[in-house]
Scaffold this motif. Structure first.
Motif, PDB file in Angstrom:
ATOM      1  N   LEU A 181       0.826  -1.207   0.000  1.00  0.00           N
ATOM      2  CA  LEU A 181       0.000   0.000   0.000  1.00  0.00           C
ATOM      3  C   LEU A 181       0.861   1.258   0.000  1.00  0.00           C
ATOM      4  O   LEU A 181       0.511   2.258  -0.644  1.00  0.00           O
ATOM      5  CB  LEU A 181      -0.929  -0.002   1.201  1.00  0.00           C
ATOM      6  CG  LEU A 181      -2.123  -0.957   1.094  1.00  0.00           C
ATOM      7  CD1 LEU A 181      -2.905  -0.978   2.394  1.00  0.00           C
ATOM      8  CD2 LEU A 181      -3.036  -0.562  -0.049  1.00  0.00           C
ATOM      9  N   ARG A 182       1.974   1.233   0.724  1.00  0.00           N
ATOM     10  CA  ARG A 182       2.870   2.390   0.707  1.00  0.00           C
ATOM     11  C   ARG A 182       3.416   2.615  -0.702  1.00  0.00           C
ATOM     12  O   ARG A 182       3.548   3.753  -1.161  1.00  0.00           O
ATOM     13  CB  ARG A 182       4.005   2.188   1.707  1.00  0.00           C
ATOM     14  CG  ARG A 182       3.645   2.588   3.131  1.00  0.00           C
ATOM     15  CD  ARG A 182       4.839   2.492   4.058  1.00  0.00           C
ATOM     16  NE  ARG A 182       5.049   1.120   4.490  1.00  0.00           N
ATOM     17  CZ  ARG A 182       4.445   0.563   5.533  1.00  0.00           C
ATOM     18  NH1 ARG A 182       3.605   1.278   6.244  1.00  0.00           N
ATOM     19  NH2 ARG A 182       4.685  -0.690   5.866  1.00  0.00           N
ATOM     20  N   LEU A 183       3.753   1.518  -1.384  1.00  0.00           N
ATOM     21  CA  LEU A 183       4.249   1.642  -2.753  1.00  0.00           C
ATOM     22  C   LEU A 183       3.182   2.209  -3.676  1.00  0.00           C
ATOM     23  O   LEU A 183       3.445   3.155  -4.441  1.00  0.00           O
ATOM     24  CB  LEU A 183       4.705   0.267  -3.254  1.00  0.00           C
ATOM     25  CG  LEU A 183       5.024   0.166  -4.753  1.00  0.00           C
ATOM     26  CD1 LEU A 183       6.182   1.083  -5.115  1.00  0.00           C
ATOM     27  CD2 LEU A 183       5.321  -1.273  -5.144  1.00  0.00           C
ATOM     28  N   LEU A 184       1.974   1.662  -3.628  1.00  0.00           N
ATOM     29  CA  LEU A 184       0.919   2.121  -4.528  1.00  0.00           C
ATOM     30  C   LEU A 184       0.553   3.578  -4.259  1.00  0.00           C
ATOM     31  O   LEU A 184       0.262   4.333  -5.191  1.00  0.00           O
ATOM     32  CB  LEU A 184      -0.314   1.228  -4.374  1.00  0.00           C
ATOM     33  CG  LEU A 184      -0.127  -0.246  -4.766  1.00  0.00           C
ATOM     34  CD1 LEU A 184      -1.435  -1.003  -4.618  1.00  0.00           C
ATOM     35  CD2 LEU A 184       0.402  -0.371  -6.191  1.00  0.00           C
ATOM     36  N   SER A 185       0.559   3.971  -2.991  1.00  0.00           N
ATOM     37  CA  SER A 185       0.218   5.362  -2.661  1.00  0.00           C
ATOM     38  C   SER A 185       1.270   6.339  -3.161  1.00  0.00           C
ATOM     39  O   SER A 185       0.976   7.518  -3.365  1.00  0.00           O
ATOM     40  CB  SER A 185       0.050   5.508  -1.144  1.00  0.00           C
ATOM     41  OG  SER A 185      -1.017   4.708  -0.681  1.00  0.00           O
ATOM     42  N   SER A 186       2.495   5.843  -3.356  1.00  0.00           N
ATOM     43  CA  SER A 186       3.557   6.715  -3.868  1.00  0.00           C
ATOM     44  C   SER A 186       3.567   6.795  -5.391  1.00  0.00           C
ATOM     45  O   SER A 186       4.272   7.645  -5.949  1.00  0.00           O
ATOM     46  CB  SER A 186       4.917   6.213  -3.374  1.00  0.00           C
ATOM     47  OG  SER A 186       5.254   4.967  -3.978  1.00  0.00           O
ATOM     48  N   GLU A 187       2.796   5.934  -6.054  1.00  0.00           N
ATOM     49  CA  GLU A 187       2.748   5.943  -7.517  1.00  0.00           C
ATOM     50  C   GLU A 187       1.890   7.113  -7.999  1.00  0.00           C
ATOM     51  O   GLU A 187       0.714   7.224  -7.623  1.00  0.00           O
ATOM     52  CB  GLU A 187       2.150   4.640  -8.039  1.00  0.00           C
ATOM     53  CG  GLU A 187       3.077   3.448  -7.926  1.00  0.00           C
ATOM     54  CD  GLU A 187       4.171   3.495  -8.973  1.00  0.00           C
ATOM     55  OE1 GLU A 187       3.840   3.529 -10.181  1.00  0.00           O
ATOM     56  OE2 GLU A 187       5.346   3.501  -8.581  1.00  0.00           O
ATOM     57  N   PRO A 188       2.427   8.013  -8.811  1.00  0.00           N
ATOM     58  CA  PRO A 188       1.666   9.186  -9.247  1.00  0.00           C
ATOM     59  C   PRO A 188       0.371   8.800  -9.958  1.00  0.00           C
ATOM     60  O   PRO A 188       0.373   8.015 -10.902  1.00  0.00           O
ATOM     61  CB  PRO A 188       2.629   9.901 -10.206  1.00  0.00           C
ATOM     62  CG  PRO A 188       3.988   9.398  -9.829  1.00  0.00           C
ATOM     63  CD  PRO A 188       3.792   7.995  -9.369  1.00  0.00           C
TER      64      PRO A 188
END
Length: 627
Positions: free
Chosen positions: A291-298
């Motif tokens: 989730l941290r990764l996906l939230s950082s994806e523009p």
């Protein structure tokens, strides 16, 4: 006439062969097998040997070439050939165009198929299935940790397919796709061994979302967070087509790598091949890290919606009551006839509403636990009476908001941790390096985590003594789980702790001795709010130790203490454990520990420990980094 028909058939077959050869030649010249779109459709990834790749799919029915698992070009050529054939293939046997609709659509566009020389099949079963889903959007769903199931210790992720025209806040008819292990018949030690080594088969499964919510929220008491994904129509079409291809396809399931979180990333890559997500993780994949990764994806994540568990609603409402109101809540729980009592009717309407909402949550959760929430279950007269009383008030409980106890997971610290500390034990100084694979302990900041639960897996510390030049292992934790929910008479849950690993076991003449220790404790905890929030606990239990140079010992004991939060980002823990070993080496031991941690920012913290056992004391202070 027969001769003419035979000539026509032979000329058509020759045309098919010629056109297939042309398509295969053009695909090879364009190096389509190296394209990102083809690699994600077949779940190929580099296997660590240069340019070689291997598919994560472990079901031979997913491939059309004998070596398709490791040969993208051969699999593409075999797929093109299969599109001309009537043979049934795939996990749900059908002609190749219908078994692998996502592959067919991408290759059709890439090679611009001639519809006369390679006619498209109608694929009625796929169109019917797709119409039943009627999905126009996707939402990633995270459910908080469930400590009673080893496979859900770190939470769970799934993908909800939102139906066209249905509100995102009430997805009553939506379906959800998740990836799970078929772990039937495996328990105890074999469960862990199979889960770590890939001994389970994993499958993508499609289920009604409302059924999952009832199970997670009402039965397992897990808070849910929903993350709307910004997929366009083409991306959704690719996702749905690929889900059709994956029905019944077997993968090897690994707890730490190829798990529910990682496999969902591979689905998102099919929807949007421009995003490289799954390769970011190698040795460990936790749902919160995903989730941290996906939230950082523009531009990928849109609105975020909380869905508190029914148990969270019960606890929030109960904590908002005064002492007399809590007594009335317990009376109403035991006897719904209390809605007619004078004491209840004398309350302001907003307090009546709050008590009735609490009683309804308790009643409906009890019905669900007892299996009465099913469609064919007889009506609950108590629920009907409470609903009638609540409806008569005609207003919501004022000044009250229900939020999940487990916060938004992407806002919490990363799950991996490393630290460096300086300290002294028994009069000798040391430098310590420590590391933890995952996940969270009760001294760390609550943001993104359940505030009364800690799970640590594979943590170790190594110490170097400058005076002697000696470097050795100080501790190695295999697993440590702690759950300290405050006692609630309406929703009673035990407090408990379990640990297994090697711990310091100092004794005369050997300050640095280690022993393997396994212990389990269960009791109760309570919460106080003055002068700050504190959890007090008392846990009777059993501990066993074994060291290489002395007899093993086992015995009962009690562990008691508190965890306090004097300020934001600052936590203090104090505990004493007394064990009376009665089997094996007879002895008694007292271990005590005082620790505190101050969070400097999300992924950086200071920690100090003071502890003692076996007459040896130590103190250390260090810096922790999360990544």
């Amino acid at each position: 006439m027969l001769a003419i028909a035979l000539l026509l058939w032979m000329s058509g077959a020759r045309a098919d062969v010629d056109y297939l050869a042309e398509l295969q030649r053009r695909a090879a010249e364009s190096r389509l097998a190296d394209h990102r779109e083809w690699r994600v459709l077949l779940h190929y990834r580099h296997n660590g040997s240069g340019s070689e790749v291997m598919s994560d799919a472990d079901d031979p029915r997913f491939f059309l070439a004998p070596g398709g698992k490791t040969d993208p070009a051969g699999e593409l050529a075999a797929t093109l050939a299969a599109f001309f054939s009537d043979d049934h293939v795939g996990a749900d046997p059908q002609p190749a165009q219908c078994a692998f609709v996502a592959r067919y659509e991408w290759l059709r566009q890439a090679l611009d198929f001639d519809p006369v020389r390679l006619p498209a099949r109608p694929c009625a079963a796929y169109l019917r299935w797709k119409g039943e889903l009627e999905a126009e959007a996707a939402t990633l769903v995270f459910t908080s940790a469930y400590l009673n199931n080893p496979a859900s210790l770190f939470g769970h992720t799934l993908l909800r397919l939102d139906r066209r025209g249905e509100s995102g806040s009430t997805p009553l008819l939506a379906y959800a796709v998740g990836y799970a292990a078929d772990d039937r018949g495996s328990k105890g030690l074999m469960y862990g061994i199979k889960g770590v080594s890939g001994g389970f088969s994993g499958y993508f499964e499609l289920q009604p979302y409302d059924r999952l919510v009832r199970n997670y929220s009402d039965i397992e008491n897990r808070d849910i967070w929903e993350y709307r994904l910004n997929f366009n129509a083409d991306q959704m079409a690719r996702l749905i087509a690929h889900l059709w291809e994956l029905r019944g396809v077997r993968f090897d399931y690994f707890f730490f790598t190829e798990n529910c979180a990682w496999q969902l990333l591979t689905l998102l890559e099919v929807a949007d091949p421009s995003r490289d997500l799954s390769s970011r993780f190698v040795l460990w994949v936790a749902p919160a890290d995903v989730l941290r990764l996906l939230s950082s994806e523009p531009g990928l994540v849109g609105a975020v919606t909380p869905r508190p568990a029914r148990g969270s609603a019960i606890r929030r409402r109960y904590s908002a009551l005064s002492a007399p109101e809590r007594a009335q809540a317990r009376a109403l729980h035991d006897d719904v006839g209390q809605v007619e009592a004078q004491a209840f009717r004398a309350l302001p309407s907003d307090r009546q509403a709050l008590l009735l909402d609490l009683a309804l949550d308790l009643r409906q959760r009890g019905d669900m636990m007892a299996g009465q929430g099913e469609a064919d279950a007889p009506p609950d007269e108590g629920v009907h009476r409470l609903l009638s009383a609540r409806s008569a008030l005609g207003q919501r409980a004022s000044r009250f908001e229900i939020t999940p106890f487990a916060g938004r997971p992407e806002l919490g610290h990363a799950s991996h941790r490393a630290g460096l500390a300086l300290g002294q034990r028994g009069g000798q100084g040391f430098i310590e390096f420590n590391a933890r694979a995952s996940f969270h302990d009760l001294l760390e900041a609550d943001a993104g985590y359940a505030p009364e639960a800690g799970i640590e897996l594979l943590s170790a510390s190594v110490r170097h003594r400058p005076e002697t030049g000696n470097t050795r292992l100080n501790a190695l934790t295999l697993i440590s789980i702690e759950s300290l929910p405050p006692f609630n008479p309406l929703l009673p849950r035990p407090a408990w702790r379990a640990h297994a690993g090697w711990v310091p076991s100092p004794r005369p003449g050997c300050n640095d001795c280690l022993a393997f220790r396994a212990d389990a404790w269960a009791g109760f905890s309570t919460e106080t709010r003055w002068p700050w929030r504190s959890l007090w606990f008392a846990l009777p239990g059993l501990a066993a130790e074994h060291a290489a140079d002395r007899p093993g010992r086992t015995g009962p004991g009690i562990s008691a203490g508190l965890i306090a939060e004097p300020g934001v980002g600052w936590k203090i823990s104090a505990r004493v454990t007394r064990t009376a070993y009665r089997w094996g080496e007879r002895s008694e031991e007292t271990r005590w520990a005082l620790a505190q941690q101050y969070t400097l920012k999300r992924d950086l913290a200071l920690r100090a420990d003071w502890q003692g056992s076996g007459g040896v004391r130590e103190f250390s202070v260090g810096l922790l980094v999360y990544f």
